[in-house]
Design a protein around this motif. Structure first.
Motif, PDB file in Angstrom:
ATOM      1  N   SER A 126       0.818  -1.211   0.000  1.00  0.00           N
ATOM      2  CA  SER A 126       0.000   0.000   0.000  1.00  0.00           C
ATOM      3  C   SER A 126       0.852   1.263   0.000  1.00  0.00           C
ATOM      4  O   SER A 126       0.359   2.350  -0.318  1.00  0.00           O
ATOM      5  N   LEU A 127       2.135   1.163   0.338  1.00  0.00           N
ATOM      6  CA  LEU A 127       3.021   2.326   0.343  1.00  0.00           C
ATOM      7  C   LEU A 127       3.448   2.673  -1.086  1.00  0.00           C
ATOM      8  O   LEU A 127       3.950   1.809  -1.813  1.00  0.00           O
ATOM      9  N   VAL A 128       3.258   3.926  -1.470  1.00  0.00           N
ATOM     10  CA  VAL A 128       3.623   4.335  -2.833  1.00  0.00           C
ATOM     11  C   VAL A 128       5.132   4.398  -3.024  1.00  0.00           C
ATOM     12  O   VAL A 128       5.616   4.494  -4.155  1.00  0.00           O
ATOM     13  N   THR A 129       5.884   4.327  -1.947  1.00  0.00           N
ATOM     14  CA  THR A 129       7.342   4.326  -2.020  1.00  0.00           C
ATOM     15  C   THR A 129       7.917   2.921  -2.175  1.00  0.00           C
ATOM     16  O   THR A 129       9.127   2.765  -2.378  1.00  0.00           O
ATOM     17  N   ASN A 130       7.077   1.893  -2.060  1.00  0.00           N
ATOM     18  CA  ASN A 130       7.490   0.501  -2.309  1.00  0.00           C
ATOM     19  C   ASN A 130       6.994   0.083  -3.687  1.00  0.00           C
ATOM     20  O   ASN A 130       5.785   0.065  -3.926  1.00  0.00           O
ATOM     21  N   THR A 131       7.905  -0.238  -4.580  1.00  0.00           N
ATOM     22  CA  THR A 131       7.506  -0.604  -5.939  1.00  0.00           C
ATOM     23  C   THR A 131       8.286  -1.819  -6.422  1.00  0.00           C
ATOM     24  O   THR A 131       9.458  -2.015  -6.070  1.00  0.00           O
ATOM     25  N   ALA A 132       7.617  -2.623  -7.252  1.00  0.00           N
ATOM     26  CA  ALA A 132       8.303  -3.751  -7.886  1.00  0.00           C
ATOM     27  C   ALA A 132       9.334  -3.253  -8.887  1.00  0.00           C
ATOM     28  O   ALA A 132      10.361  -3.895  -9.118  1.00  0.00           O
ATOM     29  N   THR A 196      22.609   7.530  -5.179  1.00  0.00           N
ATOM     30  CA  THR A 196      22.103   6.331  -5.836  1.00  0.00           C
ATOM     31  C   THR A 196      20.819   6.670  -6.564  1.00  0.00           C
ATOM     32  O   THR A 196      19.838   7.093  -5.945  1.00  0.00           O
ATOM     33  N   ALA A 197      20.788   6.493  -7.865  1.00  0.00           N
ATOM     34  CA  ALA A 197      19.638   6.918  -8.671  1.00  0.00           C
ATOM     35  C   ALA A 197      18.348   6.274  -8.205  1.00  0.00           C
ATOM     36  O   ALA A 197      17.293   6.910  -8.174  1.00  0.00           O
ATOM     37  N   ALA A 198      18.399   5.005  -7.806  1.00  0.00           N
ATOM     38  CA  ALA A 198      17.187   4.293  -7.408  1.00  0.00           C
ATOM     39  C   ALA A 198      16.551   4.877  -6.156  1.00  0.00           C
ATOM     40  O   ALA A 198      15.389   4.593  -5.860  1.00  0.00           O
ATOM     41  N   ASN A 199      17.289   5.683  -5.411  1.00  0.00           N
ATOM     42  CA  ASN A 199      16.770   6.260  -4.172  1.00  0.00           C
ATOM     43  C   ASN A 199      16.165   7.647  -4.351  1.00  0.00           C
ATOM     44  O   ASN A 199      15.736   8.261  -3.384  1.00  0.00           O
ATOM     45  N   GLN A 200      16.129   8.155  -5.567  1.00  0.00           N
ATOM     46  CA  GLN A 200      15.515   9.458  -5.827  1.00  0.00           C
ATOM     47  C   GLN A 200      13.989   9.324  -5.716  1.00  0.00           C
ATOM     48  O   GLN A 200      13.397   8.442  -6.331  1.00  0.00           O
ATOM     49  N   LYS A 201      13.351  10.214  -4.939  1.00  0.00           N
ATOM     50  CA  LYS A 201      11.910  10.100  -4.738  1.00  0.00           C
ATOM     51  C   LYS A 201      11.250  11.467  -4.599  1.00  0.00           C
ATOM     52  O   LYS A 201      11.836  12.403  -4.059  1.00  0.00           O
ATOM     53  N   THR A 202      10.000  11.522  -5.068  1.00  0.00           N
ATOM     54  CA  THR A 202       9.095  12.631  -4.776  1.00  0.00           C
ATOM     55  C   THR A 202       7.777  12.009  -4.351  1.00  0.00           C
ATOM     56  O   THR A 202       7.239  11.148  -5.055  1.00  0.00           O
ATOM     57  N   VAL A 203       7.261  12.417  -3.188  1.00  0.00           N
ATOM     58  CA  VAL A 203       6.069  11.804  -2.612  1.00  0.00           C
ATOM     59  C   VAL A 203       5.064  12.895  -2.271  1.00  0.00           C
ATOM     60  O   VAL A 203       5.428  13.924  -1.695  1.00  0.00           O
ATOM     61  N   VAL A 204       3.794  12.655  -2.609  1.00  0.00           N
ATOM     62  CA  VAL A 204       2.710  13.592  -2.299  1.00  0.00           C
ATOM     63  C   VAL A 204       1.566  12.812  -1.672  1.00  0.00           C
ATOM     64  O   VAL A 204       1.176  11.747  -2.181  1.00  0.00           O
ATOM     65  N   THR A 205       1.013  13.317  -0.557  1.00  0.00           N
ATOM     66  CA  THR A 205      -0.140  12.686   0.074  1.00  0.00           C
ATOM     67  C   THR A 205      -1.173  13.733   0.455  1.00  0.00           C
ATOM     68  O   THR A 205      -0.834  14.882   0.752  1.00  0.00           O
ATOM     69  N   PHE A 206      -2.421  13.325   0.446  1.00  0.00           N
ATOM     70  CA  PHE A 206      -3.510  14.180   0.927  1.00  0.00           C
ATOM     71  C   PHE A 206      -4.564  13.283   1.557  1.00  0.00           C
ATOM     72  O   PHE A 206      -4.998  12.293   0.947  1.00  0.00           O
ATOM     73  N   ALA A 213     -15.447   8.014   8.426  1.00  0.00           N
ATOM     74  CA  ALA A 213     -14.490   7.436   7.478  1.00  0.00           C
ATOM     75  C   ALA A 213     -13.231   8.288   7.382  1.00  0.00           C
ATOM     76  O   ALA A 213     -13.245   9.494   7.672  1.00  0.00           O
ATOM     77  N   ASP A 214     -12.136   7.661   6.978  1.00  0.00           N
ATOM     78  CA  ASP A 214     -10.898   8.369   6.679  1.00  0.00           C
ATOM     79  C   ASP A 214     -10.397   7.923   5.313  1.00  0.00           C
ATOM     80  O   ASP A 214     -10.713   6.827   4.853  1.00  0.00           O
ATOM     81  N   PHE A 215      -9.623   8.776   4.649  1.00  0.00           N
ATOM     82  CA  PHE A 215      -9.098   8.457   3.321  1.00  0.00           C
ATOM     83  C   PHE A 215      -7.741   9.092   3.136  1.00  0.00           C
ATOM     84  O   PHE A 215      -7.398  10.088   3.787  1.00  0.00           O
ATOM     85  N   THR A 216      -6.941   8.522   2.232  1.00  0.00           N
ATOM     86  CA  THR A 216      -5.667   9.108   1.825  1.00  0.00           C
ATOM     87  C   THR A 216      -5.444   8.842   0.349  1.00  0.00           C
ATOM     88  O   THR A 216      -5.595   7.703  -0.117  1.00  0.00           O
ATOM     89  N   LEU A 217      -5.097   9.890  -0.373  1.00  0.00           N
ATOM     90  CA  LEU A 217      -4.629   9.781  -1.747  1.00  0.00           C
ATOM     91  C   LEU A 217      -3.116   9.978  -1.725  1.00  0.00           C
ATOM     92  O   LEU A 217      -2.629  10.922  -1.097  1.00  0.00           O
ATOM     93  N   ALA A 218      -2.370   9.103  -2.399  1.00  0.00           N
ATOM     94  CA  ALA A 218      -0.915   9.194  -2.361  1.00  0.00           C
ATOM     95  C   ALA A 218      -0.326   8.928  -3.739  1.00  0.00           C
ATOM     96  O   ALA A 218      -0.870   8.143  -4.524  1.00  0.00           O
ATOM     97  N   TYR A 219       0.787   9.601  -3.996  1.00  0.00           N
ATOM     98  CA  TYR A 219       1.515   9.414  -5.257  1.00  0.00           C
ATOM     99  C   TYR A 219       3.000   9.526  -4.988  1.00  0.00           C
ATOM    100  O   TYR A 219       3.443  10.327  -4.144  1.00  0.00           O
ATOM    101  N   ALA A 220       3.805   8.743  -5.699  1.00  0.00           N
ATOM    102  CA  ALA A 220       5.260   8.864  -5.614  1.00  0.00           C
ATOM    103  C   ALA A 220       5.893   8.623  -6.973  1.00  0.00           C
ATOM    104  O   ALA A 220       5.474   7.737  -7.723  1.00  0.00           O
ATOM    105  N   ASP A 221       6.892   9.435  -7.264  1.00  0.00           N
ATOM    106  CA  ASP A 221       7.778   9.213  -8.408  1.00  0.00           C
ATOM    107  C   ASP A 221       9.054   8.616  -7.838  1.00  0.00           C
ATOM    108  O   ASP A 221       9.832   9.295  -7.174  1.00  0.00           O
ATOM    109  N   ASN A 222       9.250   7.330  -8.064  1.00  0.00           N
ATOM    110  CA  ASN A 222      10.400   6.610  -7.538  1.00  0.00           C
ATOM    111  C   ASN A 222      11.439   6.441  -8.645  1.00  0.00           C
ATOM    112  O   ASN A 222      11.501   5.397  -9.301  1.00  0.00           O
TER     113      ASN A 222
END
Length: 291
Positions: A126-132, A196-206, A213-222
């Motif tokens: 569920s974490l946008v910073t974890n990607t295959a 390390t290029a693979a560690n470059q990240k930009t993360v946005v959450t709202f 109820a609670d909600f979160t929208l998240a995006y990351a450029d990994n």
């Protein structure tokens, strides 16, 4: 308990401090995890004991440290690297096993006991910073079982709903996170720069609350691997919380559903996660208690 009281008394009596404190806290969890790729069901468990010590000077400055003792299934507990800090007003300066700017930003983890799905997270897809496509856990974070970032330093400033968090470490990862809480909503953005290029990240959450109820929208450029996630949940009655998430990256989707039922003093945690990228289903369930 007597040892804690004696230690606290000793701290107060020394060093000319105005106040001192030792606090023990933590949690335990135990249950089972099923993985349909291996077709195996395993017992899973964790006991975490957190030790927070602090002293306050006569001028009001707080000086403290945090250490954990954590034991996983079939293991033996051991202390981790220590996080030292100084806090005055809204400013905190810390060093050692730091929290990490991305790790501590609002909206990165789910609003559950595990921070993911089920009893133990089910892989934390569920974490946008974890990607295959770009790897998992490639940012600085407080380590419960190791030294963490190793000689990291971070500066955190909070005032009027605004928080700025800068972290640097010997892992050659520098990160800055900014967040702002307004009413029932919180917006956050973080960037990480690294040799390390693979560690470059930009993360946005709202995220925020809508009634029960609670909600979160998240995006990351990994480092060129984009990942989006929608996650949230709702209270059903006084004791039950139902939640879920769906996440998408270039290689495919992951999604999950879970439930947390409060027993009063402990809870039942259960969750299922489907990973279309690896063609894997995971189910974890069991008991959770905090102290």
């Amino acid at each position: 308990m007597k040892k804690v009281l004696f230690a606290t008394t000793a701290l107060i009596a020394t060093a000319g401090m105005a106040a001192a404190d030792i606090k023990l806290s933590g949690y335990g969890r135990f249950g089972a995890l099923y993985n349909d790729v291996t077709d195996a069901t395993n017992f899973i468990s964790r006991l975490r004991i957190q030790i927070d010590v602090s002293a306050e000077t006569q001028s009001g400055m707080k000086v403290g440290a945090r250490q954990r003792i954590q034991t996983e299934e079939n293991g033996m507990g051991a202390g981790n690297g220590v996080r030292f800090y100084i806090t005055t007003g809204g400013l905190t300066i810390a060093g050692g096993n730091i929290l990490g700017a991305i790790e501590a930003m609002p909206g990165l983890y789910m609003n559950t006991k595990s921070g993911g799905t089920g009893l133990e997270g089910n892989g934390f897809t569920s974490l946008v910073t974890n990607t295959a496509g770009n790897g998992y856990w490639n940012w600085d974070a407080y380590s419960s079982g190791g030294v963490g970032a190793a000689n990291g330093v971070e500066v955190i400033y909070s005032a009027n709903g605004f928080t700025a968090h800068l972290s640097v470490s010997d892992s050659n990862r520098d990160a800055l996170a900014l967040s702002y809480k307004f009413g029932d909503y919180t917006a956050a953005v973080a960037v990480q720069d690294s040799d390390t290029a693979a560690n470059q990240k930009t993360v946005v959450t709202f995220g925020g609350k809508l009634g029960a109820a609670d909600f979160t929208l998240a995006y990351a450029d990994n480092d060129g691997v984009d990942k989006f996630a929608l996650k949230g949940g709702a209270n059903v009655g006084a004791a039950t919380y139902l939640y879920g998430f769906v996440a998408s990256e270039d290689l495919g989707e992951t999604f999950g559903l879970g439930v947390s039922h409060d027993l009063g003093g402990a809870s039942i945690e259960a969750g299922w996660t489907r990973n279309d990228i690896t063609d894997m289903n995971q189910i974890s369930a069991g008991f959770f208690f905090a102290f």
